[in-house]
Design a protein around this motif. Sequence first.
Motif, PDB file in Angstrom:
ATOM      1  N   LEU A  30      38.235  37.675  50.088  1.00 34.95           N
ATOM      2  CA  LEU A  30      37.940  39.100  49.934  1.00 34.95           C
ATOM      3  C   LEU A  30      36.463  39.391  50.182  1.00 34.95           C
ATOM      4  CD1 LEU A  30      40.124  39.811  46.783  1.00 34.95           C
ATOM      5  CD2 LEU A  30      40.537  40.701  49.080  1.00 34.95           C
ATOM      6  N   THR A  31      35.594  38.472  49.774  1.00 30.59           N
ATOM      7  CA  THR A  31      34.164  38.652  50.008  1.00 30.59           C
ATOM      8  C   THR A  31      33.857  38.657  51.503  1.00 30.59           C
ATOM      9  OG1 THR A  31      33.626  37.596  47.892  1.00 30.59           O
ATOM     10  CG2 THR A  31      31.880  37.685  49.551  1.00 30.59           C
ATOM     11  N   SER A  32      34.545  37.804  52.253  1.00 33.02           N
ATOM     12  CA  SER A  32      34.367  37.795  53.712  1.00 33.02           C
ATOM     13  C   SER A  32      34.813  39.119  54.321  1.00 33.02           C
ATOM     14  CB  SER A  32      35.167  36.642  54.339  1.00 33.02           C
ATOM     15  OG  SER A  32      34.682  35.396  53.905  1.00 33.02           O
ATOM     16  N   LEU A  33      35.954  39.644  53.878  1.00 27.47           N
ATOM     17  CA  LEU A  33      36.441  40.932  54.378  1.00 27.47           C
ATOM     18  C   LEU A  33      35.501  42.061  53.989  1.00 27.47           C
ATOM     19  CD1 LEU A  33      40.240  40.489  53.578  1.00 27.47           C
ATOM     20  CD2 LEU A  33      39.213  40.557  55.859  1.00 27.47           C
ATOM     21  N   GLU A  34      34.948  41.958  52.790  1.00 31.82           N
ATOM     22  CA  GLU A  34      34.024  42.995  52.328  1.00 31.82           C
ATOM     23  C   GLU A  34      32.746  42.990  53.165  1.00 31.82           C
ATOM     24  OE1 GLU A  34      31.834  44.377  48.154  1.00 31.82           O
ATOM     25  OE2 GLU A  34      32.808  42.418  48.315  1.00 31.82           O
ATOM     26  N   SER A  35      32.238  41.811  53.518  1.00 33.21           N
ATOM     27  CA  SER A  35      31.004  41.724  54.301  1.00 33.21           C
ATOM     28  C   SER A  35      31.194  42.301  55.710  1.00 33.21           C
ATOM     29  CB  SER A  35      30.537  40.271  54.397  1.00 33.21           C
ATOM     30  OG  SER A  35      31.467  39.485  55.153  1.00 33.21           O
ATOM     31  N   GLY A  36      32.428  42.303  56.192  1.00 30.46           N
ATOM     32  CA  GLY A  36      32.718  42.882  57.498  1.00 30.46           C
ATOM     33  C   GLY A  36      33.153  44.333  57.434  1.00 30.46           C
ATOM     34  N   ASP A  37      33.061  44.947  56.268  1.00 25.00           N
ATOM     35  CA  ASP A  37      33.446  46.349  56.035  1.00 25.00           C
ATOM     36  C   ASP A  37      34.946  46.590  56.188  1.00 25.00           C
ATOM     37  OD1 ASP A  37      30.846  47.162  55.493  1.00 25.00           O
ATOM     38  OD2 ASP A  37      30.403  47.549  57.604  1.00 25.00           O
ATOM     39  N   PHE A  38      35.751  45.528  56.143  1.00 28.27           N
ATOM     40  CA  PHE A  38      37.199  45.700  56.176  1.00 28.27           C
ATOM     41  C   PHE A  38      37.730  46.095  54.798  1.00 28.27           C
ATOM     42  CE2 PHE A  38      36.318  42.794  59.696  1.00 28.27           C
ATOM     43  CZ  PHE A  38      36.975  43.448  60.729  1.00 28.27           C
ATOM     44  N   LEU A  39      36.979  45.777  53.769  1.00 23.06           N
ATOM     45  CA  LEU A  39      37.291  46.172  52.402  1.00 23.06           C
ATOM     46  C   LEU A  39      36.008  46.641  51.739  1.00 23.06           C
ATOM     47  CD1 LEU A  39      39.537  43.238  51.049  1.00 23.06           C
ATOM     48  CD2 LEU A  39      40.312  45.530  51.696  1.00 23.06           C
ATOM     49  N   TYR A  40      36.148  47.457  50.694  1.00 25.17           N
ATOM     50  CA  TYR A  40      34.987  47.728  49.846  1.00 25.17           C
ATOM     51  C   TYR A  40      35.421  47.666  48.391  1.00 25.17           C
ATOM     52  CZ  TYR A  40      36.422  52.638  49.097  1.00 25.17           C
ATOM     53  OH  TYR A  40      37.081  53.780  48.746  1.00 25.17           O
ATOM     54  N   LYS A  41      34.479  47.256  47.587  1.00 24.62           N
ATOM     55  CA  LYS A  41      34.748  47.042  46.168  1.00 24.62           C
ATOM     56  C   LYS A  41      34.513  48.346  45.422  1.00 24.62           C
ATOM     57  CE  LYS A  41      33.373  43.070  44.877  1.00 24.62           C
ATOM     58  NZ  LYS A  41      32.451  41.980  44.461  1.00 24.62           N
ATOM     59  N   THR A  42      35.536  48.794  44.708  1.00 26.46           N
ATOM     60  CA  THR A  42      35.412  50.057  43.968  1.00 26.46           C
ATOM     61  C   THR A  42      34.981  49.839  42.526  1.00 26.46           C
ATOM     62  OG1 THR A  42      37.757  50.016  43.349  1.00 26.46           O
ATOM     63  CG2 THR A  42      37.162  51.163  45.392  1.00 26.46           C
ATOM     64  N   LYS A  43      35.217  48.638  42.030  1.00 29.32           N
ATOM     65  CA  LYS A  43      34.876  48.370  40.630  1.00 29.32           C
ATOM     66  C   LYS A  43      34.775  46.871  40.432  1.00 29.32           C
ATOM     67  CE  LYS A  43      36.413  49.401  35.897  1.00 29.32           C
ATOM     68  NZ  LYS A  43      37.473  50.007  35.074  1.00 29.32           N
ATOM     69  N   GLU A  44      33.833  46.464  39.626  1.00 26.58           N
ATOM     70  CA  GLU A  44      33.702  45.038  39.335  1.00 26.58           C
ATOM     71  C   GLU A  44      33.342  44.862  37.869  1.00 26.58           C
ATOM     72  OE1 GLU A  44      31.812  40.987  41.242  1.00 26.58           O
ATOM     73  OE2 GLU A  44      30.820  42.902  41.656  1.00 26.58           O
ATOM     74  N   THR A  45      34.101  44.003  37.204  1.00 22.59           N
ATOM     75  CA  THR A  45      33.827  43.672  35.808  1.00 22.59           C
ATOM     76  C   THR A  45      33.673  42.165  35.700  1.00 22.59           C
ATOM     77  OG1 THR A  45      36.147  43.368  35.194  1.00 22.59           O
ATOM     78  CG2 THR A  45      35.264  45.615  35.096  1.00 22.59           C
ATOM     79  N   GLU A  46      33.419  41.712  34.520  1.00 23.03           N
ATOM     80  CA  GLU A  46      33.262  40.276  34.294  1.00 23.03           C
ATOM     81  C   GLU A  46      34.554  39.525  34.578  1.00 23.03           C
ATOM     82  OE1 GLU A  46      32.069  37.238  30.615  1.00 23.03           O
ATOM     83  OE2 GLU A  46      31.863  39.413  30.374  1.00 23.03           O
ATOM     84  N   HIS A  47      35.694  40.209  34.392  1.00 20.45           N
ATOM     85  CA  HIS A  47      36.977  39.519  34.501  1.00 20.45           C
ATOM     86  C   HIS A  47      37.761  39.849  35.763  1.00 20.45           C
ATOM     87  CE1 HIS A  47      36.354  38.186  30.413  1.00 20.45           C
ATOM     88  NE2 HIS A  47      36.180  39.443  30.022  1.00 20.45           N
TER      89      HIS A  47
END
Length: 254
Positions: free
Chosen positions: A42-59
């Motif tokens: 998912l991080t690879s897809l995010e770096s290519g703008d194919f995904l974006y993270k809407t929320k991130e928590t510790e878990h």
Amino acid sequence: MNQSVMKALNLLNFFTVETPELTLREIASKAGIPKPTAYRLLTSLESGDFLYKTKETEHDSKYRLGLKLLELGQIVADQLEVRTIAFPYMQQLAQEINEVIHLVIVNQNEATYIEKVDSSRALRLNTRVGKSSPLYAGSGPKMLLANMPQDQQRDILAADTLYRNNQPINKQQLLEQLEKIRENRYAYSVGEQDADTTGISYPVYDYRDKVIAALAVSGLSSHFEEENLEWIKEKSKQTAEAISRKLGYRGPDF
């Protein structure tokens, strides 16, 4: 294809109209893979703008599809639109001049033929729908190359030596040809893809006044002479303009 790439791309299939947002935990569960592996993909897809993270928590984290997919989807939609719109005009032109008509676009720094209408003459050309060729070989590809942004054009011509029909190309002469194509708004080639054949191409513009395709006419060189050449050029130019107007082009007459 690389297995990691395939695994990453397959994760995009889990996003639907009903579920436009998914958590890391949900994606890992659907894919049947450990969370750390899912997170890496998912991080690879995010770096290519194919995904974006809407929320991130510790878990956990939440993701949505990125704008890169919208951009790519628009490119595909434009290609499908120009092919659909151009085809009946190409058929009409082929009936009038009885030469082979192609529609050519840029695809990953190459020229790709996305539509073709044959003539009734017994003529075999080294072209087919889906075929790709260098952007410096043939009238259609050169029309596209001439209208590219200069930085992209430089990248394509960056090789020390360029070849056409296994012969080295004089790069300075090619650059002069491209400048002339931009000025005259048509491209001309003889024997660059098939022996004893001539090609003439005109630009196809979209609603942004951007060249998105080339309308290319090809046939035996003996057919492209004197008055017949001028007639073919005029009919081809009219057809390219008609297609462009249908696509929303509002610029000056060809």
